[in-house]
Design a protein around this motif. Structure first.
Motif: not given
Length: 164
Positions: A129-156
């Motif tokens: 169970t997690t959250s973030f305040s502004n944005q989910i991202k990786n590096t400035e050059a790539e911009g995207h993040a990887n989200i891999y869930v084989d269990g359970a994810l609760n994101m706000t």
């Protein structure tokens, strides 16, 4: 491999994936994320031991090596929780730019990703169970993040719904 789709098709695809994984609302207003690729973390590793007093993220004794999570050379910390059940209090530093969070070993964790969230990995049998305040991202050059869930994810997010 990344699949780039027009926003309307991406929204439809992500909405179906998100509801499949148990998250019921979705907004296409932020950044991109790869859902089925295990993240390649590049930030410094911080492994939870819980040996400190309380469950505060900033308590050095709660982490292997007795050092609280921090950004190193502008790379976000990779917070690692293996086989623990914990609700971590306080806000970690930004986990973007190579960092993020991993929950493995049938762990059940509630912990933040910081203002700028990084990669997410939740192993089968584990829950995050997690959250973030502004944005989910990786590096400035790539911009995207990887989200891999084989269990359970609760994101706000600040808007109250997942934004990728």
């Amino acid at each position: 491999m990344r699949l780039h789709l027009p926003p309307s098709l991406r929204s439809a695809l992500l909405a179906s994936l998100v509801s499949f994984s148990g998250i019921y609302s979705y907004s296409h207003a932020a950044t991109s994320a790869d859902f089925w690729q295990i993240p390649d973390f590049g930030g410094p590793d911080f492994t939870w031991t819980g040996d400190g007093e309380g469950d505060a993220v900033g308590t050095a004794d709660n982490w292997e090596g007795d050092a609280a999570p921090s950004r190193v050379d502008n790379k976000g910390p990779h917070l690692i929780f293996n086989g623990v059940e914990v609700t971590v209090t306080g806000n970690p530093p930004n986990t973007s730019d190579g960092g993020g969070i991993s929950v493995t070993g049938n762990g059940s964790v509630s912990a933040g990703l910081g203002q700028w969230g990084g990669n997410v990995y939740v192993e089968k049998g584990s829950t995050l169970t997690t959250s973030f305040s502004n944005q989910i991202k990786n590096t400035e050059a790539e911009g995207h993040a990887n989200i891999y869930v084989d269990g359970a994810l609760n994101m706000t997010t600040p808007g109250g719904e997942p934004q990728f």
